[in-house]
Design a protein around this motif. Structure first.
Motif, PDB file in Angstrom:
ATOM      1  N   ALA A 110      25.373  48.203  29.977  1.00 28.28           N
ATOM      2  CA  ALA A 110      23.910  47.626  30.121  1.00 28.28           C
ATOM      3  C   ALA A 110      23.388  47.193  31.283  1.00 28.28           C
ATOM      4  O   ALA A 110      22.507  46.980  31.434  1.00 28.28           O
ATOM      5  N   ASP A 111      24.451  46.858  32.328  1.00 22.29           N
ATOM      6  CA  ASP A 111      23.982  46.244  33.367  1.00 22.29           C
ATOM      7  C   ASP A 111      24.600  46.915  34.668  1.00 22.29           C
ATOM      8  O   ASP A 111      25.511  46.422  35.302  1.00 22.29           O
ATOM      9  N   PRO A 112      23.983  47.891  35.293  1.00 20.90           N
ATOM     10  CA  PRO A 112      24.378  48.562  36.354  1.00 20.90           C
ATOM     11  C   PRO A 112      24.555  47.475  37.833  1.00 20.90           C
ATOM     12  O   PRO A 112      25.020  47.927  38.567  1.00 20.90           O
ATOM     13  N   ALA A 113      23.851  46.480  37.689  1.00 24.06           N
ATOM     14  CA  ALA A 113      23.759  45.508  38.778  1.00 24.06           C
ATOM     15  C   ALA A 113      25.218  45.066  39.025  1.00 24.06           C
ATOM     16  O   ALA A 113      25.518  44.621  40.168  1.00 24.06           O
ATOM     17  N   ILE A 114      26.243  44.951  37.938  1.00 19.98           N
ATOM     18  CA  ILE A 114      27.538  44.385  38.156  1.00 19.98           C
ATOM     19  C   ILE A 114      28.272  45.302  38.908  1.00 19.98           C
ATOM     20  O   ILE A 114      28.586  46.386  38.848  1.00 19.98           O
ATOM     21  N   THR A 115      28.835  44.305  40.045  1.00 18.31           N
ATOM     22  CA  THR A 115      29.707  45.083  40.909  1.00 18.31           C
ATOM     23  C   THR A 115      31.093  44.886  40.663  1.00 18.31           C
ATOM     24  O   THR A 115      32.070  45.522  40.999  1.00 18.31           O
ATOM     25  N   HIS A 116      31.376  43.500  40.038  1.00 15.50           N
ATOM     26  CA  HIS A 116      32.758  43.286  39.938  1.00 15.50           C
ATOM     27  C   HIS A 116      33.040  42.533  38.430  1.00 15.50           C
ATOM     28  O   HIS A 116      32.164  41.946  37.867  1.00 15.50           O
ATOM     29  N   VAL A 117      34.144  42.498  38.146  1.00 19.75           N
ATOM     30  CA  VAL A 117      34.528  41.834  36.695  1.00 19.75           C
ATOM     31  C   VAL A 117      35.707  40.908  37.113  1.00 19.75           C
ATOM     32  O   VAL A 117      36.554  41.197  38.026  1.00 19.75           O
ATOM     33  N   ALA A 118      35.577  39.579  36.610  1.00 23.20           N
ATOM     34  CA  ALA A 118      36.871  38.750  37.028  1.00 23.20           C
ATOM     35  C   ALA A 118      37.169  38.599  35.444  1.00 23.20           C
ATOM     36  O   ALA A 118      36.695  38.093  34.605  1.00 23.20           O
ATOM     37  N   VAL A 119      38.576  38.197  35.429  1.00 25.42           N
ATOM     38  CA  VAL A 119      39.206  38.029  34.109  1.00 25.42           C
ATOM     39  C   VAL A 119      40.548  37.236  34.641  1.00 25.42           C
ATOM     40  O   VAL A 119      41.105  37.262  35.589  1.00 25.42           O
ATOM     41  N   VAL A 120      40.726  36.261  33.745  1.00 23.97           N
ATOM     42  CA  VAL A 120      41.974  35.302  33.602  1.00 23.97           C
ATOM     43  C   VAL A 120      43.037  36.041  32.842  1.00 23.97           C
ATOM     44  O   VAL A 120      43.073  36.532  31.984  1.00 23.97           O
ATOM     45  N   PHE A 121      44.112  36.169  33.504  1.00 24.31           N
ATOM     46  CA  PHE A 121      45.588  36.820  32.763  1.00 24.31           C
ATOM     47  C   PHE A 121      46.048  35.816  31.614  1.00 24.31           C
ATOM     48  O   PHE A 121      45.858  36.166  30.555  1.00 24.31           O
ATOM     49  N   CYS A 122      46.673  34.835  31.999  1.00 22.10           N
ATOM     50  CA  CYS A 122      46.811  33.714  30.981  1.00 22.10           C
ATOM     51  C   CYS A 122      45.833  32.867  31.382  1.00 22.10           C
ATOM     52  O   CYS A 122      45.927  32.048  32.051  1.00 22.10           O
ATOM     53  N   GLU A 123      45.195  32.478  30.278  1.00 21.13           N
ATOM     54  CA  GLU A 123      44.025  31.479  30.157  1.00 21.13           C
ATOM     55  C   GLU A 123      44.823  30.087  29.708  1.00 21.13           C
ATOM     56  O   GLU A 123      45.242  29.560  28.682  1.00 21.13           O
ATOM     57  N   THR A 124      45.314  29.308  31.015  1.00 23.19           N
ATOM     58  CA  THR A 124      46.149  28.249  30.757  1.00 23.19           C
ATOM     59  C   THR A 124      45.641  27.242  30.118  1.00 23.19           C
ATOM     60  O   THR A 124      46.529  26.363  29.529  1.00 23.19           O
ATOM     61  N   SER A 125      44.345  27.160  29.644  1.00 23.19           N
ATOM     62  CA  SER A 125      43.885  26.078  28.897  1.00 23.19           C
ATOM     63  C   SER A 125      44.179  26.028  27.450  1.00 23.19           C
ATOM     64  O   SER A 125      44.235  25.145  26.727  1.00 23.19           O
ATOM     65  N   ALA A 145      37.250  52.717  35.066  1.00 22.65           N
ATOM     66  CA  ALA A 145      36.481  53.911  34.591  1.00 22.65           C
ATOM     67  C   ALA A 145      34.968  53.821  34.807  1.00 22.65           C
ATOM     68  O   ALA A 145      34.105  54.633  34.914  1.00 22.65           O
ATOM     69  N   ALA A 146      34.415  52.577  34.671  1.00 24.81           N
ATOM     70  CA  ALA A 146      33.105  52.331  35.126  1.00 24.81           C
ATOM     71  C   ALA A 146      32.734  52.016  36.529  1.00 24.81           C
ATOM     72  O   ALA A 146      31.814  51.967  37.088  1.00 24.81           O
ATOM     73  N   GLY A 147      33.774  52.292  37.205  1.00 26.02           N
ATOM     74  CA  GLY A 147      33.882  52.306  38.770  1.00 26.02           C
ATOM     75  C   GLY A 147      33.411  51.176  39.230  1.00 26.02           C
ATOM     76  O   GLY A 147      32.830  51.010  40.432  1.00 26.02           O
ATOM     77  N   ARG A 148      33.926  50.055  38.545  1.00 20.74           N
ATOM     78  CA  ARG A 148      33.385  48.556  39.272  1.00 20.74           C
ATOM     79  C   ARG A 148      34.855  47.932  39.671  1.00 20.74           C
ATOM     80  O   ARG A 148      35.949  48.564  39.296  1.00 20.74           O
ATOM     81  N   ASN A 149      34.742  46.926  40.414  1.00 19.71           N
ATOM     82  CA  ASN A 149      35.835  46.103  40.863  1.00 19.71           C
ATOM     83  C   ASN A 149      36.346  45.020  40.245  1.00 19.71           C
ATOM     84  O   ASN A 149      35.876  44.396  39.652  1.00 19.71           O
ATOM     85  N   LEU A 150      37.988  44.884  39.975  1.00 19.29           N
ATOM     86  CA  LEU A 150      38.427  44.023  39.065  1.00 19.29           C
ATOM     87  C   LEU A 150      39.197  42.984  39.982  1.00 19.29           C
ATOM     88  O   LEU A 150      39.966  43.329  40.895  1.00 19.29           O
ATOM     89  N   VAL A 196      33.572  44.778  27.092  1.00 15.57           N
ATOM     90  CA  VAL A 196      33.244  44.588  28.613  1.00 15.57           C
ATOM     91  C   VAL A 196      32.535  45.936  28.946  1.00 15.57           C
ATOM     92  O   VAL A 196      31.684  45.850  29.673  1.00 15.57           O
ATOM     93  N   GLN A 197      33.198  47.076  28.299  1.00 16.01           N
ATOM     94  CA  GLN A 197      32.344  48.340  28.378  1.00 16.01           C
ATOM     95  C   GLN A 197      30.806  48.155  28.013  1.00 16.01           C
ATOM     96  O   GLN A 197      30.041  48.649  28.969  1.00 16.01           O
ATOM     97  N   ALA A 198      30.542  47.593  27.249  1.00 14.70           N
ATOM     98  CA  ALA A 198      29.198  47.541  26.676  1.00 14.70           C
ATOM     99  C   ALA A 198      28.373  46.811  27.762  1.00 14.70           C
ATOM    100  O   ALA A 198      27.149  47.226  28.178  1.00 14.70           O
ATOM    101  N   ALA A 199      29.025  45.496  28.245  1.00  9.49           N
ATOM    102  CA  ALA A 199      28.163  44.797  29.089  1.00  9.49           C
ATOM    103  C   ALA A 199      28.063  45.537  30.580  1.00  9.49           C
ATOM    104  O   ALA A 199      27.002  45.471  31.098  1.00  9.49           O
ATOM    105  N   LEU A 200      28.931  46.290  30.888  1.00  8.47           N
ATOM    106  CA  LEU A 200      29.059  47.246  32.143  1.00  8.47           C
ATOM    107  C   LEU A 200      28.021  48.324  31.876  1.00  8.47           C
ATOM    108  O   LEU A 200      27.130  48.630  32.892  1.00  8.47           O
TER     109      LEU A 200
END
Ligand SMILES: *Cc1c(COP(=O)(O)O)cnc(C)c1O
Length: 368
Positions: free
Chosen positions: A127-142, A158-163, A121-125
Motif C-alpha cells: 500500500a505504501d511504496p514510500a516505505i524503505t525499511h521495516v523494523a521488527v523486534v525479535f523477542c518483544e521483551t515487554s 520479496a518486496a525489496g525493502r530493508n529489514l 506487513v505485506q499489505a502495508a508494503l
C-alpha cells in the motif's frame, strides 16, 4: 558483605564471577592489546550470526537503545520511511527514536503482545511504496513474546525493502543465520544473552548497505558508518571505549562457547522457563501468554487479584531474599516479569519459587 543478588531480569543480568573478574585490569584505548580484544569480539559476533563475508559488526558505546537509535539513524536516509512493527514497549521505542531523529515512519501496532503477521506487513508494503525499511523486534521483551521474524523477513525481502531487527534480548540464544534470515541490520547488546556486563551495543550490518550510508546519520556519536570506517582504518573505537566492558564481554563469549554456543544457552534458558512456569503455576500464578508463545527469555505473569497484593512489597520482600524480579509493562493488566537469561540454573529457579511461596505467606495471600 551481603550475598550477590540474582537478577531475574532481561538485562542487566546475573554474570559469572569470571566475567566480572575480567574487569580487574586497565586498558589503554589505543593499545594494541585492547584493539586485539575488539577485533576478536567483532569477529566472533559475526561468526555467531553466520554473517562472515556478508555483514560487518559495528559496536557502539551505550546501552542497547543507543545501538538501535544509531542503526536507524545510520541506515535510514533522511528521506527514507520506516514501517515499525509494534507489539510492546520496544517496538514503540523504535517509533519514538525515529520521531526524535526526524525520520518518517508508519506503524502496525498490535497492542500489548499479539505478534505482527507477515500478511499484514505485506499489505502495508504493497500500500505504501514510500516505505524503505521495516523494523521488527525479535523477542518483544515487554511481554516475552517471540515475533515471527523469519516469515516477516521473507516478505520484506520479496518486496525489496530493508529489514532492521532489534534482536536485543534474543541474539546469543535464539538461532540467527544471516545466510538464511535476510536482514540488513540486527542489533543486540553486551548485557543480554551473551551474558556480559552493560556498556555497549552492536549491530551486525550488511556491508554493502553500510558502505552506502555515509552522511545519513543525524548524530556524530551515533554514526555507525563513521564508527565502522574509523574502526576498519585504525582498529580503534572513535571515542573512549568501555574497555572493561569489552574485556568482560570477551570472557563472556568464551563461556558462551563452552556452554555450547546458542544451542547450549537456548537449552538452559528453556529449561529455566519450563521450571519457573511450572513452579509459579503450582503456586496459583497465571502467565499472560499461552504455552506456545512463551519465550525462553522472559515470562510475564499476572499479578494476583487479591487486594492484599502490592507489587512494591512483593518486590522488596523478594529482594530481601536476594532475588530481583522485574515489573510488568502491560497497559491493560497488572503484571510482573521473570527473566530466564543470565547465570541462572535450577538452584536459582527453585530458590525463587520457594521465595515467592514464602513471601505470599508473609503477605497472607492465598491464590488457590
Ligand atoms: C533490553 C532491550 C533493549 C535495550 O534497552 P536498554 O535499556 O537501552 O539496554 C531494546 N530492545 C529490546 C527488545 C530489549 O530487550
Amino acid at each position: 558483605m551481603n550475598a550477590e543478588p540474582y537478577l531475574l531480569t532481561p538485562g542487566p543480568i546475573t554474570t559469572s564471577m569470571t566475567t566480572k573478574e575480567a574487569m580487574l585490569h586497565d586498558w589503554g584505548s589505543w593499545d594494541a592489546d585492547f584493539n586485539t580484544v575488539t577485533a576478536d569480539v567483532r569477529q566472533r559476533l559475526l561468526t555467531l550470526a553466520n554473517a562472515e563475508g556478508s555483514h560487518t559488526c559495528v559496536p557502539v558505546q551505550g546501552s542497547g537503545s543507543f545501538a538501535v537509535e544509531a542503526t536507524l539513524g545510520t541506515l535510514v536516509p533522511r528521506d527514507g520511511k520506516v514501517l515499525v512493527l509494534m507489539n510492546g514497549a520496544y517496538g514503540q521505542r523504535i517509533g519514538k527514536s525515529l520521531s526524535y531523529m526526524g525520520r518518517a515512519y508508519s506503524a502496525i501496532d498490535k497492542g500489548d503482545y499479539a505478534p505482527p503477521q507477515p500478511e499484514e506487513v505485506q499489505a502495508a508494503l504493497d500500500a505504501d511504496p514510500a516505505i524503505t525499511h521495516v523494523a521488527v523486534v525479535f523477542c518483544e521483551t515487554s511481554s516475552g513474546i517471540l515475533n515471527p521474524v523469519a516469515e516477516i523477513a521473507e516478505v520484506v525481502k520479496a518486496a525489496g525493502r530493508n529489514l532492521i531487527i532489534d534482536a536485543m534480548s534474543a541474539f546469543g540464544a535464539l538461532p540467527v543465520d544471516a545466510q538464511t534470515l535476510p536482514f540488513d541490520a540486527l542489533i543486540s547488546a553486551a548485557n543480554k544473552c551473551i551474558e556480559g556486563v552493560p556498556g555497549f551495543g552492536y549491530a551486525i550490518i550488511r556491508e554493502s548497505v553500510l558502505a552506502q550510508c555515509e552522511g545519513n546519520a543525524h548524530s556524530l556519536s551515533l554514526d555507525l558508518y563513521d564508527q565502522w570506517s574509523y574502526m576498519e582504518r585504525t582498529g580503534q573505537w572513535r571515542f573512549t571505549p568501555p574497555t572493561h566492558v569489552v574485556a568482560a564481554f570477551q570472557q563472556a563469549l568464551n563461556e558462551h562457547d563452552t556452554e555450547g554456543g546458542c544451542e547450549g544457552r537456548l537449552a538452559r534458558y528453556s529449561r529455566n522457563r519450563d521450571r519457573m512456569v511450572a513452579g509459579l503455576r503450582s503456586l496459583g500464578f497465571r502467565t499472560l501468554l499461552d504455552d506456545q508463545w512463551l519465550s525462553p527469555i522472559i515470562t510475564t505473569f499476572f499479578s494476583p487479584e487479591d487486594e492484599k497484593f502490592d507489587f512494591k512489597t512483593f518486590y522488596n520482600k523478594l529482594k530481601e531474599k536476594n532475588y530481583i524480579i522485574y515489573p510488568g509493562k502491560l497497559t491493560k493488566a497488572e503484571s510482573f516479569r521473570i527473566g530466564h537469561i543470565g547465570q541462572l540454573y535450577d538452584e536459582q529457579v527453585d530458590g525463587l519459587i520457594d521465595a515467592v511461596a514464602a513471601v505470599l505467606d508473609e503477605m497472607q495471600i492465598s491464590l488457590k
